[in-house]
Design a protein around this motif. Structure first.
Motif, PDB file in Angstrom:
ATOM      1  N   ALA A 328       0.799  -1.221   0.047  1.00  0.00           N
ATOM      2  CA  ALA A 328       0.069   0.156  -0.050  1.00  0.00           C
ATOM      3  C   ALA A 328       0.893   1.256   0.214  1.00  0.00           C
ATOM      4  O   ALA A 328       0.589   2.412  -0.654  1.00  0.00           O
ATOM      5  CB  ALA A 328      -1.106  -0.005   1.190  1.00  0.00           C
ATOM      6  N   GLY A 329       2.024   1.289   0.796  1.00  0.00           N
ATOM      7  CA  GLY A 329       2.946   2.362   0.648  1.00  0.00           C
ATOM      8  C   GLY A 329       3.430   2.616  -0.416  1.00  0.00           C
ATOM      9  O   GLY A 329       3.699   3.674  -0.943  1.00  0.00           O
ATOM     10  N   SER A 330       4.067   1.574  -1.312  1.00  0.00           N
ATOM     11  CA  SER A 330       4.581   1.660  -2.603  1.00  0.00           C
ATOM     12  C   SER A 330       3.535   2.164  -3.449  1.00  0.00           C
ATOM     13  O   SER A 330       3.959   2.975  -4.432  1.00  0.00           O
ATOM     14  CB  SER A 330       4.961   0.394  -3.031  1.00  0.00           C
ATOM     15  OG  SER A 330       5.890  -0.416  -2.483  1.00  0.00           O
ATOM     16  N   ALA A 332       1.105   4.227  -2.692  1.00  0.00           N
ATOM     17  CA  ALA A 332       0.803   5.710  -2.543  1.00  0.00           C
ATOM     18  C   ALA A 332       2.263   6.717  -2.890  1.00  0.00           C
ATOM     19  O   ALA A 332       2.138   7.677  -3.633  1.00  0.00           O
ATOM     20  CB  ALA A 332       0.670   5.847  -0.748  1.00  0.00           C
ATOM     21  N   GLU A 357      -5.464  10.714   1.569  1.00  0.00           N
ATOM     22  CA  GLU A 357      -4.952   9.417   1.687  1.00  0.00           C
ATOM     23  C   GLU A 357      -5.212   8.641   3.006  1.00  0.00           C
ATOM     24  O   GLU A 357      -5.476   7.252   2.894  1.00  0.00           O
ATOM     25  CB  GLU A 357      -3.175   9.758   1.756  1.00  0.00           C
ATOM     26  CG  GLU A 357      -2.299   8.431   1.859  1.00  0.00           C
ATOM     27  CD  GLU A 357      -2.584   7.538   0.640  1.00  0.00           C
ATOM     28  OE1 GLU A 357      -2.601   8.241  -0.449  1.00  0.00           O
ATOM     29  OE2 GLU A 357      -2.545   6.313   0.684  1.00  0.00           O
ATOM     30  N   SER A 361      -6.724   5.302   2.592  1.00  0.00           N
ATOM     31  CA  SER A 361      -6.071   3.693   2.955  1.00  0.00           C
ATOM     32  C   SER A 361      -6.682   3.126   4.217  1.00  0.00           C
ATOM     33  O   SER A 361      -7.009   1.874   4.425  1.00  0.00           O
ATOM     34  CB  SER A 361      -4.447   4.155   3.478  1.00  0.00           C
ATOM     35  OG  SER A 361      -4.607   5.297   4.407  1.00  0.00           O
ATOM     36  N   SER A 399       0.909   3.367   4.115  1.00  0.00           N
ATOM     37  CA  SER A 399       0.079   4.448   3.083  1.00  0.00           C
ATOM     38  C   SER A 399       0.645   5.850   3.512  1.00  0.00           C
ATOM     39  O   SER A 399       0.854   6.675   2.641  1.00  0.00           O
ATOM     40  CB  SER A 399      -1.418   4.431   2.807  1.00  0.00           C
ATOM     41  OG  SER A 399      -1.625   3.018   2.461  1.00  0.00           O
TER      42      SER A 399
ATOM     43  N   GLY B 262       3.714   0.436  -9.551  1.00  0.00           N
ATOM     44  CA  GLY B 262       3.581   0.555  -8.339  1.00  0.00           C
ATOM     45  C   GLY B 262       2.176  -0.088  -7.879  1.00  0.00           C
ATOM     46  O   GLY B 262       1.830  -0.146  -6.761  1.00  0.00           O
ATOM     47  N   LEU B 276     -12.256   9.790  -3.786  1.00  0.00           N
ATOM     48  CA  LEU B 276     -11.926   8.876  -3.058  1.00  0.00           C
ATOM     49  C   LEU B 276     -12.051   7.470  -3.613  1.00  0.00           C
ATOM     50  O   LEU B 276     -11.349   6.644  -3.496  1.00  0.00           O
ATOM     51  CB  LEU B 276     -12.676   8.966  -1.630  1.00  0.00           C
ATOM     52  CG  LEU B 276     -12.027   9.935  -0.738  1.00  0.00           C
ATOM     53  CD1 LEU B 276     -13.082   9.845   0.694  1.00  0.00           C
ATOM     54  CD2 LEU B 276     -10.836   9.297  -0.181  1.00  0.00           C
ATOM     55  N   ARG B 283      -6.737   1.116  -6.512  1.00  0.00           N
ATOM     56  CA  ARG B 283      -5.526   0.534  -5.596  1.00  0.00           C
ATOM     57  C   ARG B 283      -5.957  -0.933  -5.080  1.00  0.00           C
ATOM     58  O   ARG B 283      -5.254  -1.662  -4.850  1.00  0.00           O
ATOM     59  CB  ARG B 283      -5.279   1.390  -4.388  1.00  0.00           C
ATOM     60  CG  ARG B 283      -4.354   2.769  -5.072  1.00  0.00           C
ATOM     61  CD  ARG B 283      -4.014   3.452  -4.019  1.00  0.00           C
ATOM     62  NE  ARG B 283      -3.484   3.154  -2.870  1.00  0.00           N
ATOM     63  CZ  ARG B 283      -3.188   3.838  -1.707  1.00  0.00           C
ATOM     64  NH1 ARG B 283      -3.322   5.185  -1.560  1.00  0.00           N
ATOM     65  NH2 ARG B 283      -2.330   3.376  -0.808  1.00  0.00           N
ATOM     66  N   LEU B 287      -4.021  -5.124  -4.306  1.00  0.00           N
ATOM     67  CA  LEU B 287      -3.890  -5.519  -2.921  1.00  0.00           C
ATOM     68  C   LEU B 287      -4.499  -6.521  -2.551  1.00  0.00           C
ATOM     69  O   LEU B 287      -4.083  -7.510  -1.718  1.00  0.00           O
ATOM     70  CB  LEU B 287      -4.208  -4.054  -2.055  1.00  0.00           C
ATOM     71  CG  LEU B 287      -3.520  -2.753  -2.131  1.00  0.00           C
ATOM     72  CD1 LEU B 287      -3.943  -1.780  -1.295  1.00  0.00           C
ATOM     73  CD2 LEU B 287      -1.832  -3.191  -1.619  1.00  0.00           C
TER      74      LEU B 287
END
Lengths: 453, 453
Positions: A328-330, A332, A357, A361, A399, B262, B276, B283, B287
């Motif tokens: 999730a961080g990658s 974002a 974000e 997230s 994220s 990504g 949103l 995303r 995931l």
């Protein structure tokens, strides 16, 4: 586009020294196409070919060789031929070439180049890499303001063969200060008796020699220009950057960002040609940094050893939970790095994006938390709650780090693309381990105590 | 570039209806600059401003609004004004706009557009997205071969105001088949009495309407063109693609690849404007896929539960070892995806690159293995060997998967950028878990047996 000539036939024309047929072939094929064929020949054959055709055409073909091949050819025995070639090449390209040459080779060739051209090369190679000065070319067309349109067209005819472009022509005063600009289209549409000063645009978009090349690219793109003039501190015109150079810059910048976010530092090299040592050096630093960062996640786990021994099933979900935070961080970070690079997002947007974000997230984390609880329900029902809770928290943590880090780097004038996927993954690992085992220790404290006794 | 006008002052000029001053302001500022100011006003004010200045200039400013703002303005009440605007806009841009309009809105506006222009819009909107046809514009300049250069310059003057470019002019026969091309520079340099057919280049680089837009971009870049003609199946000229459109394509393609690697699917939206729901949908898929893929790594760990309980310190190094494989794999995938995208590497290069990757990643793995053994030596000396061995194997495994997956996807006509960092991370997790605990079970078999008794 047809290719009437194949390399072996071309080679035969070179060997038989059939100049007439060679020139015919050169005229029938686009220089870029011809360069593809010729580049594959031996250095000696390339030079024999280039000297058999008119100088302007041979420069046109030479300038389509890639830079590595140009350097090879220049470093060979033909110092004299190379000096003539430098005189004919587009000014920006020859400066790039000289910059890449072995200093010893350059020292042997440059004295053979005509004085004025040599001065020009010296000037263009003096600007710092990545600036408008290093990117620009000095073979631009100029006009004085006080001549008529008819006279100006005459001058354009004279200048055309040796200039990078005559579609944009810059108007300069007696001190070579940039005071206006006309397009060839303006001149064609104007009355022949009008003065250039009355036809020219006075508001000229320009760059300074030390402007960043990315800023130059943005300007050319925003204003749909074919070229952008570059001025020095005294407002004097010193060069132009053309749209085709900018396309190369944009591609190179995108590639650099791409590589950086993947955690490598390979720059300006074709992957196919990159040697082992280069690839090793481009990849090792981040990997090693991350090995030593991960020592912390290891230490985190060691701290919770009792918990793990008491409830070994916790380990089943460890890779999933920490990697979900990293993934999730990658995501974002990738979105943010690219948005910063193309100018969709600026530093001042951080707070509003952070709020967005946070909500996005949180929703992602809850969805994934429910997914993993479904799985945990079958395999290890007693840890279903800590696993679900951890998923929400790690996705949120990863994220927020991933989206904020590129901003933070930009804030401190560092490259946002340094927030690479491997870096985010490692940070998310450390956070994830601490979050997971903290929640689990608290939720399962009775079980752990029982096991301890 | 100075900005003499600020939005509030502009608004006052609009409200007082001071047409003369407005026109003066418009002439002093670049359309792109003016568009930035005007776009921020209310729809009504924008339309009042646009109708107060000459039509050609108002189209120049409108075309610098971003597409979303254009759609908003077109969807408002001013059907008649919008129809006039469509008649003036560059042909490729108005086709893009009509394609994005609500069909109901388009149905109301199009009947108000002059018949010939309406036909043109219909034709340009009929090509599939991502092709040369969808990218091209139909407002190109043409000449017949049997007129003189002097006559051709006259014709260029007539055509210039309504054409996207007159720097490249295409020569067509009576059936509108593309038979040659001249640049305005060629015409300026030729003798006025020469025939166009004797001046023109007969080898024209062109694209077909259904060519991929990336291929078009590569051609324009390779041949340093300002525009590329597009022909249909009958060799008839139907449009041109200009260099500024191609710059936008290249940026958009790079962004798409960037987002894909990504692990997101956000396309064609400014991150700042993305809602949103859109971000969540862009995303979540990867995931979630990865949550369910990681079930396998969980199952792998469960299989080795005895090993973990016997030697809990193995878990300390679990995140590090599996993530190192993922990180090395992400590096390899990123390098490969970009090299395939810019054409540095082709499908046939796979085997030679695989060998190079094998050696590179072996060296990286050994270096990192020594690093982690140093750390393990302090914390858990009895597992130093399996930890070091695993590092070598996981880095090798992750790298080979990461570099091969983009090729495999290309081979099956899928997008190589689908080999995203999150996907590689998950595959590396599963492989890493199995490698680690297999090696550890074998190396520590005595300890595990002793613990079992």
């Amino acid at each position: 586009m047809t290719n009437p000539i194949l390399a072996p036939e071309l080679l035969e024309l070179i060997n038989t020294g059939d100049t007439a047929k060679l020139q015919e072939a050169v005229e029938a094929v686009h220089p870029a196409e011809m360069a593809d064929f010729v580049a594959a020949l031996d250095d000696g054959d390339v030079w024999r070919f280039l000297s058999a055709i008119p100088q302007q055409q041979s420069a046109g073909i030479f300038s389509h060789f890639d830079l590595d091949r140009q350097v090879q050819l220049a470093s060979g025995a033909n110092r004299q031929a190379m000096a003539r070639m430098l005189e004919e090449l587009p000014h920006d390209e020859r400066a790039d070439l000289v910059q890449r040459l072995d200093p010893q080779v350059a020292e042997q060739i440059l004295p053979l180049v005509a004085r004025a051209e040599r001065e020009d090369i010296r000037k263009l190679t003096s600007y710092a890499e990545g600036t408008a000065g290093a990117l620009m070319s000095s073979d631009y067309a100029t006009l004085r303001p006080d001549i008529t349109v008819a006279q100006s067209l005459e001058q354009v005819r004279v200048q055309a063969p040796t200039r990078e472009t005559v579609y944009y022509i810059y108007v300069v005063d007696g001190e070579h200060r940039l005071i206006g600009f006309v397009s060839l289209k303006d001149l064609i549409l104007a009355k022949p008796s009008q003065l250039v000063r009355d036809v020219m645009h006075q508001e000229v978009i320009s760059a300074k020699t030390d402007d960043d090349q990315e800023a130059v690219a943005h300007q050319i793109e925003k204003y749909d220009l074919l070229a952008l003039p570059v001025i020095n501190g005294d407002q004097r015109l010193v060069g132009i950057v053309t749209v085709d150079d900018v396309m190369d810059v944009q591609e190179a910048e995108a590639t650099t960002d791409f590589h950086k976010i993947g955690g490598t530092s390979l720059i300006g090299v074709n992957l196919k040609d990159a040697g082992l040592a280069l690839l090793y050096r481009a990849r090792l630093p981040w990997l090693l940094v991350l090995v030593f960062m991960n020592v912390f996640s290891g230490a985190g786990i060691a701290y919770f050893e009792d918990t793990i021994v008491a409830v070994a099933s916790l380990v089943f979900f460890l890779p999933l939970l920490i990697d979900s935070g990293g993934n999730a961080g990658s995501q974002a970070a990738t979105l943010m790095v690219r948005a910063l690079a193309v100018g969709d997002v600026r530093l001042r947007d951080w707070f509003s994006l952070l709020r967005k974000e946070f909500v996005t997230s949180l929703l992602l984390g809850v969805t994934m938390g429910l997914g993993v609880m479904l799985v945990a329900g079958f395999r290890a029902p007693q840890i279903i709650v800590p696993v679900g809770l951890t998923m929400v928290c790690t996705v949120l943590f990863g994220s927020l780090v991933g989206m904020s880090l590129p901003f933070l780097l930009t804030r401190f004038k560092l490259d946002p693309a340094t927030a690479s996927a491997p870096l985010i993954t490692s940070i998310a690992d450390i956070g994830g381990v601490l979050i997971y085992f903290s929640i689990a220790s608290w939720w399962l404290s009775d079980t752990i105590k029982a096991a301890g006794n």
